[in-house]
Scaffold this motif. Structure first.
Motif, PDB file in Angstrom:
ATOM      1  N   UNK A 226      24.900  35.889  48.709  1.00 27.47           N
ATOM      2  CA  UNK A 226      26.173  35.803  48.061  1.00 27.47           C
ATOM      3  C   UNK A 226      26.012  36.387  46.637  1.00 27.47           C
ATOM      4  N   UNK A 227      26.288  37.133  46.083  1.00 28.82           N
ATOM      5  CA  UNK A 227      26.084  37.328  44.139  1.00 28.82           C
ATOM      6  C   UNK A 227      27.383  36.675  43.711  1.00 28.82           C
ATOM      7  N   UNK A 228      28.368  36.499  44.424  1.00 31.11           N
ATOM      8  CA  UNK A 228      29.378  35.915  43.568  1.00 31.11           C
ATOM      9  C   UNK A 228      30.658  35.906  43.925  1.00 31.11           C
ATOM     10  N   UNK A 229      32.040  36.204  43.075  1.00 28.93           N
ATOM     11  CA  UNK A 229      33.053  35.954  43.408  1.00 28.93           C
ATOM     12  C   UNK A 229      34.071  36.881  42.831  1.00 28.93           C
ATOM     13  N   UNK A 230      34.862  37.900  43.213  1.00 31.70           N
ATOM     14  CA  UNK A 230      35.593  38.684  43.160  1.00 31.70           C
ATOM     15  C   UNK A 230      37.555  38.593  43.636  1.00 31.70           C
ATOM     16  N   UNK A 231      38.467  37.594  41.884  1.00 29.34           N
ATOM     17  CA  UNK A 231      39.419  38.270  41.993  1.00 29.34           C
ATOM     18  C   UNK A 231      40.006  38.964  42.106  1.00 29.34           C
ATOM     19  N   UNK A 232      40.959  39.733  42.997  1.00 29.55           N
ATOM     20  CA  UNK A 232      41.263  40.660  42.963  1.00 29.55           C
ATOM     21  C   UNK A 232      42.620  40.998  43.849  1.00 29.55           C
ATOM     22  N   UNK A 233      43.885  41.455  43.362  1.00 28.56           N
ATOM     23  CA  UNK A 233      45.053  41.259  43.586  1.00 28.56           C
ATOM     24  C   UNK A 233      45.838  39.979  43.897  1.00 28.56           C
ATOM     25  N   UNK A 234      45.114  39.079  43.365  1.00 34.91           N
ATOM     26  CA  UNK A 234      46.246  37.726  43.383  1.00 34.91           C
ATOM     27  C   UNK A 234      44.638  37.090  45.262  1.00 34.91           C
ATOM     28  N   UNK A 235      44.046  37.501  45.579  1.00 33.74           N
ATOM     29  CA  UNK A 235      43.219  36.942  46.248  1.00 33.74           C
ATOM     30  C   UNK A 235      41.145  37.368  45.754  1.00 33.74           C
ATOM     31  N   UNK A 236      40.791  36.197  46.415  1.00 37.23           N
ATOM     32  CA  UNK A 236      39.519  35.707  46.276  1.00 37.23           C
ATOM     33  C   UNK A 236      38.426  36.475  47.715  1.00 37.23           C
ATOM     34  N   UNK A 237      37.443  36.612  46.743  1.00 38.45           N
ATOM     35  CA  UNK A 237      36.479  37.459  47.919  1.00 38.45           C
ATOM     36  C   UNK A 237      35.387  37.375  47.800  1.00 38.45           C
ATOM     37  N   UNK A 238      34.027  36.748  48.656  1.00 42.45           N
ATOM     38  CA  UNK A 238      32.965  35.967  48.370  1.00 42.45           C
ATOM     39  C   UNK A 238      31.949  37.958  48.687  1.00 42.45           C
ATOM     40  N   UNK A 239      31.716  38.245  47.518  1.00 45.26           N
ATOM     41  CA  UNK A 239      30.665  39.797  47.534  1.00 45.26           C
ATOM     42  C   UNK A 239      29.713  39.244  47.634  1.00 45.26           C
TER      43      UNK A 239
END
Length: 313
Positions: free
Chosen positions: A171-184
């Motif tokens: 994992x690199x970290x988390x991304x918050x985009x367009x109201x959703x969370x993603x694990x990068x």
């Protein structure tokens, strides 16, 4: 109002808590009518002057309207107290230069209204309109394991898969985009986005994460989001009635490309999707849109429309 009378009036108001218009007229050397006219001018200019009529009335300079005389020398303060003289008379007394300096030092600038703090006039809500409540993994729960800098074993279900499978990621970290969370994260050295809504479970491993050299969370996230919108995308070409163009821009957003010219009865557009199933979004335009290519998009829309027709028959 002359500059001389302007400063004389304000200095007189500053030295007395309340003063009658008659006393003001005597000090300044003009009539009561002129004093009342000058006071109205000062009020219109923004000075906090209160004028109360009647037997117990008077003129009061409210807080915030006083002249700043702290920088005046005794001589300059003395010359300001000389009211009723014009510039020539001051020159004859040898006081013209000192009077001009005094006027510049105490010149009242109308206060600039203080700006409201941004936090008082701006609010944020990153949730999409009518979006579903957050499901899957809680960002606050997984962030601790991400910050440990170790590999993760995640139980993840991709959109085309029936059930979740276990896989090991860096994992690199988390991304918050367009109201959703993603694990990068990287999987076998390949960057990927994992929606937390489809992340059923995870386990931190005792192995440090292994990231590609000279990579950062921001860089990998930007690469993945750009690729998501462009690489391996399905280009759906269509003709749209011109009066629906504004509505299409609101609904389709960056998916939509409008081809010139835009001033006919119909306009040529291209809509970008990740997969063929997403073309169902175009059903809301009904007969206002005609998909021309690719054939599989036309076929899928026809199938979906037929199902809807049968459902309501």
């Amino acid at each position: 109002m002359t500059p001389d009378r302007f400063f004389s009036l304000l200095l007189a108001l500053q030295t007395r808590e309340t003063i009658t218009t008659g006393d003001l007229a005597d000090q300044v050397g003009v009539s009561v009518r002129t004093v009342l006219r000058d006071l109205r001018w000062l009020q219109e200019a923004g000075f906090p002057i209160l004028v109360e009529r009647g037997r117990w009335g008077g003129v009061t300079l409210l807080p915030g309207g006083a002249l700043d005389t702290s920088r005046l020398t005794p001589t300059e303060r003395d010359h300001l107290a000389l009211h009723g003289l014009d510039d020539e008379q001051r020159r004859q007394l040898g006081a013209a230069a000192d009077s001009r300096r005094a006027h510049k030092k105490v010149a009242v600038r109308r206060p600039v209204p203080s700006l409201l703090p941004l936090s008082a006039v701006v609010t944020t809500d990153n949730r999409p309109w009518f979006g579903p409540d957050a499901q899957g993994a809680d960002p606050s729960a997984i962030i601790g394991d991400v910050r440990r800098g170790v590999r993760l074993r995640v139980l993840y279900r991709r959109s085309e898969e029936a059930g979740p499978t276990w896989q090991v990621v860096d994992p690199y970290g988390l991304l918050a985009k367009a109201g959703r969370w993603y694990l990068v994260a990287d999987r076998a050295g390949v960057p990927r986005l994992y929606s937390l809504e489809r992340l059923a479970d995870w386990r931190p491993l005792r192995v440090p994460r292994r990231l590609r050299p000279e990579t950062t969370l921001a860089g990998v996230a930007a690469e993945l989001t750009a690729r998501w919108e462009t690489t391996d995308a399905l280009q759906v070409h269509a003709l749209l009635q011109a009066d629906q163009l504004d509505r299409a821009r609101r609904i389709l957003g960056s998916r939509l490309t409008v081809h010139p010219p835009e001033d006919g009865d119909e306009v040529a557009i291209t809509v970008t999707y990740r997969q063929i199933e997403a073309v169902r979004q175009l059903l809301q335009f009904a007969e206002s849109i005609t998909v021309t290519d690719p054939p599989e998009a036309r076929a899928r829309l026809q199938e979906l429309a037929t199902r809807v027709l049968h459902h309501y028959s």
